[in-house]
Write a protein that holds these residues in place. Structure first.
Motif, PDB file in Angstrom:
ATOM      1  N   ASP A  61      -7.358 174.016  77.932  1.00 31.03           N
ATOM      2  CA  ASP A  61      -6.970 172.639  75.864  1.00 31.03           C
ATOM      3  C   ASP A  61      -5.482 171.844  76.814  1.00 31.03           C
ATOM      4  OD1 ASP A  61      -8.588 174.377  74.364  1.00 31.03           O
ATOM      5  OD2 ASP A  61      -7.874 175.911  74.385  1.00 31.03           O
ATOM      6  N   THR A  62      -5.996 171.145  75.822  1.00 31.01           N
ATOM      7  CA  THR A  62      -5.128 169.513  75.913  1.00 31.01           C
ATOM      8  C   THR A  62      -4.724 169.740  74.323  1.00 31.01           C
ATOM      9  OG1 THR A  62      -6.620 168.306  75.289  1.00 31.01           O
ATOM     10  CG2 THR A  62      -6.250 168.866  77.849  1.00 31.01           C
ATOM     11  N   THR A  63      -3.377 168.516  74.058  1.00 27.49           N
ATOM     12  CA  THR A  63      -3.011 167.707  73.128  1.00 27.49           C
ATOM     13  C   THR A  63      -4.160 166.567  72.826  1.00 27.49           C
ATOM     14  OG1 THR A  63      -1.695 166.475  74.021  1.00 27.49           O
ATOM     15  CG2 THR A  63      -1.390 168.774  73.220  1.00 27.49           C
ATOM     16  N   LYS A  64      -4.272 166.187  73.712  1.00 28.03           N
ATOM     17  CA  LYS A  64      -5.265 164.693  73.375  1.00 28.03           C
ATOM     18  C   LYS A  64      -7.133 164.765  73.533  1.00 28.03           C
ATOM     19  CE  LYS A  64      -1.174 161.702  74.171  1.00 28.03           C
ATOM     20  NZ  LYS A  64      -0.986 159.882  74.828  1.00 28.03           N
ATOM     21  N   LYS A  65      -7.588 163.970  72.994  1.00 24.13           N
ATOM     22  CA  LYS A  65      -9.045 164.183  73.660  1.00 24.13           C
ATOM     23  C   LYS A  65      -9.418 164.069  75.358  1.00 24.13           C
ATOM     24  CE  LYS A  65     -12.376 163.060  71.802  1.00 24.13           C
ATOM     25  NZ  LYS A  65     -13.745 161.918  70.574  1.00 24.13           N
ATOM     26  N   ILE A  66     -10.073 164.640  75.761  1.00 23.75           N
ATOM     27  CA  ILE A  66      -9.942 164.638  77.271  1.00 23.75           C
ATOM     28  C   ILE A  66     -10.656 162.863  77.275  1.00 23.75           C
ATOM     29  CG2 ILE A  66     -10.677 165.835  78.988  1.00 23.75           C
ATOM     30  CD1 ILE A  66      -9.996 168.078  77.676  1.00 23.75           C
ATOM     31  N   ASP A  67     -11.635 162.670  76.926  1.00 20.57           N
ATOM     32  CA  ASP A  67     -12.890 162.252  77.361  1.00 20.57           C
ATOM     33  C   ASP A  67     -12.154 160.696  77.528  1.00 20.57           C
ATOM     34  OD1 ASP A  67     -16.335 161.275  77.514  1.00 20.57           O
ATOM     35  OD2 ASP A  67     -15.324 159.519  75.828  1.00 20.57           O
ATOM     36  N   GLY A  68     -12.895 160.050  79.231  1.00 19.10           N
ATOM     37  CA  GLY A  68     -12.261 158.580  79.684  1.00 19.10           C
ATOM     38  C   GLY A  68     -10.834 159.018  80.118  1.00 19.10           C
ATOM     39  N   LYS A  69     -10.472 160.344  80.121  1.00 18.32           N
ATOM     40  CA  LYS A  69      -9.127 160.348  80.898  1.00 18.32           C
ATOM     41  C   LYS A  69      -9.314 160.618  82.140  1.00 18.32           C
ATOM     42  CE  LYS A  69      -6.905 160.098  77.111  1.00 18.32           C
ATOM     43  NZ  LYS A  69      -6.360 158.509  76.494  1.00 18.32           N
ATOM     44  N   LYS A  70      -8.594 160.286  83.012  1.00 16.49           N
ATOM     45  CA  LYS A  70      -8.452 160.497  84.431  1.00 16.49           C
ATOM     46  C   LYS A  70      -7.822 162.047  84.522  1.00 16.49           C
ATOM     47  CE  LYS A  70      -7.773 158.703  89.001  1.00 16.49           C
ATOM     48  NZ  LYS A  70      -7.222 157.265  90.221  1.00 16.49           N
ATOM     49  N   LEU A  71      -8.072 162.866  85.330  1.00 15.52           N
ATOM     50  CA  LEU A  71      -8.500 163.718  85.598  1.00 15.52           C
ATOM     51  C   LEU A  71      -8.192 164.345  87.663  1.00 15.52           C
ATOM     52  CD1 LEU A  71     -10.104 166.545  83.432  1.00 15.52           C
ATOM     53  CD2 LEU A  71      -7.872 165.025  82.742  1.00 15.52           C
ATOM     54  N   LYS A  72      -7.050 165.047  87.571  1.00 18.03           N
ATOM     55  CA  LYS A  72      -7.046 165.234  89.167  1.00 18.03           C
ATOM     56  C   LYS A  72      -7.295 166.743  89.424  1.00 18.03           C
ATOM     57  CE  LYS A  72      -4.183 163.053  91.605  1.00 18.03           C
ATOM     58  NZ  LYS A  72      -2.739 162.476  92.637  1.00 18.03           N
ATOM     59  N   ILE A  73      -7.374 167.057  90.142  1.00 23.10           N
ATOM     60  CA  ILE A  73      -7.527 169.028  90.734  1.00 23.10           C
ATOM     61  C   ILE A  73      -7.043 168.548  91.748  1.00 23.10           C
ATOM     62  CG2 ILE A  73      -9.203 171.065  91.061  1.00 23.10           C
ATOM     63  CD1 ILE A  73      -9.253 169.831  87.711  1.00 23.10           C
ATOM     64  N   MET A  74      -6.088 169.784  92.553  1.00 26.93           N
ATOM     65  CA  MET A  74      -5.128 169.880  93.053  1.00 26.93           C
ATOM     66  C   MET A  74      -5.581 170.844  93.993  1.00 26.93           C
ATOM     67  SD  MET A  74      -1.944 168.378  92.431  1.00 26.93           S
ATOM     68  CE  MET A  74      -1.490 168.794  91.187  1.00 26.93           C
ATOM     69  N   ALA A  75      -5.499 171.753  95.142  1.00 29.30           N
ATOM     70  CA  ALA A  75      -5.467 172.759  96.183  1.00 29.30           C
ATOM     71  C   ALA A  75      -4.850 172.513  96.949  1.00 29.30           C
ATOM     72  CB  ALA A  75      -7.100 172.965  96.490  1.00 29.30           C
ATOM     73  N   ASN A  76      -3.697 173.770  97.772  1.00 28.15           N
ATOM     74  CA  ASN A  76      -2.970 173.668  98.900  1.00 28.15           C
ATOM     75  C   ASN A  76      -3.557 174.233  99.899  1.00 28.15           C
ATOM     76  OD1 ASN A  76      -3.695 176.435  97.703  1.00 28.15           O
ATOM     77  ND2 ASN A  76      -1.052 177.290  98.775  1.00 28.15           N
ATOM     78  N   LYS A  77      -4.718 175.418  99.509  1.00 21.71           N
ATOM     79  CA  LYS A  77      -5.008 175.458 101.084  1.00 21.71           C
ATOM     80  C   LYS A  77      -6.077 176.540 100.599  1.00 21.71           C
ATOM     81  CE  LYS A  77      -1.082 178.797 102.093  1.00 21.71           C
ATOM     82  NZ  LYS A  77      -0.224 179.209 103.296  1.00 21.71           N
ATOM     83  N   LEU A  78      -7.514 177.118 101.789  1.00 23.02           N
ATOM     84  CA  LEU A  78      -7.566 178.772 101.868  1.00 23.02           C
ATOM     85  C   LEU A  78      -7.571 179.015 102.873  1.00 23.02           C
ATOM     86  CD1 LEU A  78     -10.326 175.788 100.484  1.00 23.02           C
ATOM     87  CD2 LEU A  78     -11.730 176.965 101.973  1.00 23.02           C
ATOM     88  N   VAL A  79      -7.758 180.902 102.233  1.00 25.36           N
ATOM     89  CA  VAL A  79      -6.820 181.550 102.646  1.00 25.36           C
ATOM     90  C   VAL A  79      -7.602 183.131 102.888  1.00 25.36           C
ATOM     91  CG1 VAL A  79      -4.800 183.076 103.290  1.00 25.36           C
ATOM     92  CG2 VAL A  79      -3.760 180.600 102.782  1.00 25.36           C
ATOM     93  N   ASP A  80      -8.249 183.412 104.293  1.00 23.56           N
ATOM     94  CA  ASP A  80      -8.106 184.861 104.135  1.00 23.56           C
ATOM     95  C   ASP A  80      -7.690 185.595 103.894  1.00 23.56           C
ATOM     96  OD1 ASP A  80      -9.914 187.021 104.504  1.00 23.56           O
ATOM     97  OD2 ASP A  80     -10.682 186.261 106.241  1.00 23.56           O
ATOM     98  N   GLU A  81      -7.984 186.022 102.037  1.00 27.27           N
ATOM     99  CA  GLU A  81      -6.685 187.446 101.469  1.00 27.27           C
ATOM    100  C   GLU A  81      -6.940 188.649 102.594  1.00 27.27           C
ATOM    101  OE1 GLU A  81      -6.064 186.356  96.796  1.00 27.27           O
ATOM    102  OE2 GLU A  81      -8.051 187.605  97.489  1.00 27.27           O
TER     103      GLU A  81
END
Length: 287
Positions: free
Chosen positions: A136-156
């Protein structure tokens, strides 16, 4: 910030999600193994409802390879100020992961206020770890640049690092073609608030209802919600409950995306004839 195993709640600004997955068996905590073929990734999180979402989702196919792992934004469902985003992690050599691989820290980096939850599940062949962001956001999402970030993959099970990041992937959000925005003017009196409703956003991710307070309490979110019913083109009527309440630039937004039992669902929004809010009917599709 609150953390649970396999599911996270993130907050910025004054937004919050309220009981988004309360009493819901749709999202399974942890990295559950679920069958998924081709692009049926939404069915991993929503069961059979996700299989009918082809017309409502966009295939982004933005990807990046880091430490032998390809991170890819597979699909999105975006409507108004809400979004579902599917992200996958896959070994470049095509071999399988162990069943206990997770990403400890998955983040949405966006300069606007945003509230979101993340769940992770492994495909049946163990070749892809799938993450879904519910935003959920405060502004319309269409046309906006988004960034997804992940630190690492781990065997739990062993705490062994399978692949070290960071993984950063940016893409431009595109609203689903089947999403609809309807302007309205409804005055609503709830037990704790006098409200004016101006905008209805309809997508597979639910029905977003936006408005402003008319009782002078502009800095407060309404604590109660109206009765919202959906009527389909074949005249079937059902109730939706609010899964979240959040602030917008001018007021507030309810996101109605829970069924009467409080379980999270996807809508076949192209089949919606009308939406009724405390007796006020908004026509969506003309017969």
């Amino acid at each position: 910030m609150e953390k649970e195993r396999g599911k996270k709640k993130k907050q910025k600004g004054t937004m919050f999600k309220r009981s988004l997955f309360a009493a819901s068996a749709v999202f399974v905590i942890g990295a559950t193994t679920v069958a998924a073929q081709n692009s049926d990734y939404f069915s991993m999180f929503f069961g059979h409802e996700g299989n009918a979402m082809d017309a409502n989702q966009n295939s982004i196919k933005a990807s990046k390879i880091v430490s032998g792992i390809e991170m890819e934004v597979e699909e999105t469902i975006i409507g108004g100020k809400s979004a579902l985003i599917i992200v996958s992690f896959e070994k470049q050599d095509g071999t399988a992961f162990s069943n206990n691989v997770k990403v400890p820290a998955l983040e949405l980096d966006w300069k606007q206020n945003a509230s979101y939850m993340v769940d992770q599940q492994m495909t049946e062949d163990h070749k892809k770890l799938i993450a879904m962001f519910d935003i959920d956001t405060t502004k319309k999402i269409d046309g906006k640049k988004l960034k997804i970030m992940a630190n690492k993959l781990v065997d739990e099970s062993t705490d062994k690092v399978i692949a070290d990041g960071p993984f950063h992937l940016s893409f431009e959000a595109s609203e689903s073609s089947s999403s609809k925005t309807i302007e309205t003017n409804i005055n609503l009196a709830l037990s704790d608030a006098e409200l004016s409703l101006q905008t209805i956003n309809i997508s597979a991710n639910g029905i977003g209802v936006e408005g402003t307070r008319q009782d002078g309490k502009t800095g407060e979110l309404p604590q109660s919600t109206p009765l919202l019913k959906v009527t389909t083109l074949d005249n079937h009527t059902f109730e939706l409950k609010s899964g979240s309440t959040s602030t917008t630039e001018t007021g507030f937004k309810w996101q109605f995306n829970l069924d009467e039992a409080g379980e999270r669902l996807l809508l076949s929004n192209e089949n919606i004839k009308s939406v009724t809010i405390d007796g006020h009917t908004i026509e969506v599709t003309k017969e």
